[in-house]
Design a protein around this motif. Sequence first.
Motif, PDB file in Angstrom:
ATOM      1  N   VAL A   1      -3.245   5.813 -23.501  1.00  0.00           N
ATOM      2  CA  VAL A   1      -2.435   4.802 -22.828  1.00  0.00           C
ATOM      3  C   VAL A   1      -3.064   4.470 -21.474  1.00  0.00           C
ATOM      4  O   VAL A   1      -3.264   3.299 -21.136  1.00  0.00           O
ATOM      5  N   VAL A   2      -3.429   5.515 -20.720  1.00  0.00           N
ATOM      6  CA  VAL A   2      -4.052   5.262 -19.406  1.00  0.00           C
ATOM      7  C   VAL A   2      -5.408   4.593 -19.604  1.00  0.00           C
ATOM      8  O   VAL A   2      -5.777   3.672 -18.872  1.00  0.00           O
ATOM      9  N   ALA A   3      -6.148   5.033 -20.636  1.00  0.00           N
ATOM     10  CA  ALA A   3      -7.437   4.392 -20.920  1.00  0.00           C
ATOM     11  C   ALA A   3      -7.221   2.919 -21.266  1.00  0.00           C
ATOM     12  O   ALA A   3      -8.027   2.062 -20.915  1.00  0.00           O
ATOM     13  N   GLY A   4      -6.103   2.623 -21.936  1.00  0.00           N
ATOM     14  CA  GLY A   4      -5.762   1.236 -22.248  1.00  0.00           C
ATOM     15  C   GLY A   4      -5.497   0.440 -20.980  1.00  0.00           C
ATOM     16  O   GLY A   4      -5.926  -0.710 -20.855  1.00  0.00           O
ATOM     17  N   TRP A   5      -4.803   1.073 -20.019  1.00  0.00           N
ATOM     18  CA  TRP A   5      -4.585   0.381 -18.727  1.00  0.00           C
ATOM     19  C   TRP A   5      -5.934   0.050 -18.116  1.00  0.00           C
ATOM     20  O   TRP A   5      -6.115  -1.010 -17.522  1.00  0.00           O
ATOM     21  N   ILE A   6      -6.886   0.977 -18.255  1.00  0.00           N
ATOM     22  CA  ILE A   6      -8.217   0.756 -17.682  1.00  0.00           C
ATOM     23  C   ILE A   6      -8.869  -0.460 -18.331  1.00  0.00           C
ATOM     24  O   ILE A   6      -9.455  -1.305 -17.650  1.00  0.00           O
TER      25      ILE A   6
ATOM     26  N   LEU B   1     -16.836   2.476 -15.049  1.00  0.00           N
ATOM     27  CA  LEU B   1     -16.998   3.917 -14.815  1.00  0.00           C
ATOM     28  C   LEU B   1     -15.849   4.698 -15.442  1.00  0.00           C
ATOM     29  O   LEU B   1     -16.047   5.686 -16.165  1.00  0.00           O
ATOM     30  N   LEU B   2     -14.626   4.229 -15.189  1.00  0.00           N
ATOM     31  CA  LEU B   2     -13.463   4.923 -15.739  1.00  0.00           C
ATOM     32  C   LEU B   2     -13.458   4.873 -17.268  1.00  0.00           C
ATOM     33  O   LEU B   2     -13.104   5.842 -17.939  1.00  0.00           O
ATOM     34  N   PHE B   3     -13.875   3.752 -17.810  1.00  0.00           N
ATOM     35  CA  PHE B   3     -13.902   3.636 -19.264  1.00  0.00           C
ATOM     36  C   PHE B   3     -14.913   4.625 -19.868  1.00  0.00           C
ATOM     37  O   PHE B   3     -14.606   5.350 -20.816  1.00  0.00           O
ATOM     38  N   PHE B   4     -16.112   4.683 -19.295  1.00  0.00           N
ATOM     39  CA  PHE B   4     -17.125   5.626 -19.792  1.00  0.00           C
ATOM     40  C   PHE B   4     -16.608   7.063 -19.714  1.00  0.00           C
ATOM     41  O   PHE B   4     -16.767   7.858 -20.631  1.00  0.00           O
ATOM     42  N   ALA B   5     -15.999   7.365 -18.556  1.00  0.00           N
ATOM     43  CA  ALA B   5     -15.508   8.723 -18.374  1.00  0.00           C
ATOM     44  C   ALA B   5     -14.440   9.047 -19.415  1.00  0.00           C
ATOM     45  O   ALA B   5     -14.415  10.146 -19.974  1.00  0.00           O
ATOM     46  N   SER B   6     -13.568   8.082 -19.726  1.00  0.00           N
ATOM     47  CA  SER B   6     -12.481   8.393 -20.673  1.00  0.00           C
ATOM     48  C   SER B   6     -12.978   8.549 -22.098  1.00  0.00           C
ATOM     49  O   SER B   6     -12.551   9.449 -22.812  1.00  0.00           O
ATOM     50  N   ILE B   7     -13.873   7.674 -22.520  1.00  0.00           N
ATOM     51  CA  ILE B   7     -14.248   7.718 -23.936  1.00  0.00           C
ATOM     52  C   ILE B   7     -15.011   9.001 -24.269  1.00  0.00           C
ATOM     53  O   ILE B   7     -14.804   9.610 -25.318  1.00  0.00           O
ATOM     54  N   THR B   8     -15.857   9.477 -23.334  1.00  0.00           N
ATOM     55  CA  THR B   8     -16.576  10.719 -23.640  1.00  0.00           C
ATOM     56  C   THR B   8     -15.624  11.924 -23.635  1.00  0.00           C
ATOM     57  O   THR B   8     -15.940  12.969 -24.173  1.00  0.00           O
TER      58      THR B   8
END
Length: 444
Positions: free
Chosen positions: A104-109, A309-316
């Motif tokens: 959900v937070v990654a979706g906000w990103i 940056l936040l997206f890369f950090a979340s997906i890994t």
Amino acid sequence: MRRSQFATRTGVIAATVGSAVGLGNIWRFPYETGMHGGGAFIIIYIACVLLVGIPVIVSEFAIGRGTHKNAKGAFASLAPDSPLRFVPYMGIFASMLILSFYSVVAGWILEYLYQSVACIFDSASSQAYADRFTGFITDSYRPAIWAVIFLSINFLVLRRGIEKGIERISNILMPLLFVILIVLCINSLTLPGAKQGLSFLFKPDFSAVSPSMVIGAMGQAFFSLSLGLTCLLTYASYFSDSTRLVRSASITAALDTLVALMAGVLIFPAVFTYGMEPQAGPTLVFVTLPEIFAQMPGGHIWSVLFFILLFFASITSTISMSEISISFFIEEHKMSRNRATGLNTLICMVFSIVCALSFGSLGNFTVCGLTIFNLFNYLSSNILLPLGGMAIAIFAGWVVNRRFLNSQILLPGESPTVASRCLIFCIRFVAPVAIAVIFISGLL
Ligand code: TRP
């Protein structure tokens, strides 16, 4: 069929650091630090990483690499009758809870990345930024759609497997993440509020130390290092027998802490330069930062970079959480990788839609006064992670035979050193006792 392994040593580090570095570092760490008054929190956090974090990482690594099995298989082959057999199931359950609210937070990103690219951040007042964020997360379908999109991307990486999916994406995204982070930090350090921001971050004020701060630091260390749910155990089952576990654990802990501190260096100078509140809490990244970006020269580009940056950090990180149940479905239930990945994605999509809507249309549905999002967050981070971490340290330190642990920590032919003895002492005594004390004081 031969079991998959990471192909290279850099791949091992990229994947493990990729798991550890995530929203925990860039979103959660700065706001926890801000809310707990800065410097002193960081010192206690580092103590938790050294005394509890590294020993638990090594325990997970040893169990995973020593057996080359998924968590359930690993526990069953090392001690089939141990009462701690429940740990892998708890790990699967908790990882699904975390994945659900994390997406959900990654979706906000993703939404904010989209808004940054489309140049929508131009609201006039601080209140307008707050309203925009609240308006978005309470929307009746947008946050859910973004969470589903994020989980679909997660699915596409995972179905390609260990080497072609997880290792490859980590090898590409982690170096990029560091480059973006360094560029953003340098930019922050040139701001007029840099000195004030750094002194908030690094000057300890020990009067701010309290039991709730210590609990916060410990919970943060577990979350940030991906501990307690057999996530690193699962990754370690794909390590080769020549991987040095203690070295890899130390590198992971060091880089994870470095990224968290860099996120602080990136955020606080800007917060002070533009006269914002460091104590803003979870909205720091979504309300405070966009407002800062809008005032900064070139802010449009900085905000695009920041949300990438936040997206890369979340997906890994989410691929590592998902692998816990995927490896379980494949090895214990003989599913194909495609099917196992699909099943994990489907379950988490349902949960994450509920979490996403718990800020809006499902907001009235609460359990013990918590909305579903907060319930999942609280239950996993504050209860299941520490319990899992304690059980894993006890399992590695007391249940599994001593020779096994030594054989994983040392390379063949090496004899125990002072450092390896200290580490084993921490695994057997310091980590379980510290977790128990902090956990119980949190419940009181
Ligand atoms: N460590 C990740 C972060 O900081 C989150 C994470 C990935 C995690 N895998 C985990 C947390 C397993 C707990 C357990 O964002």
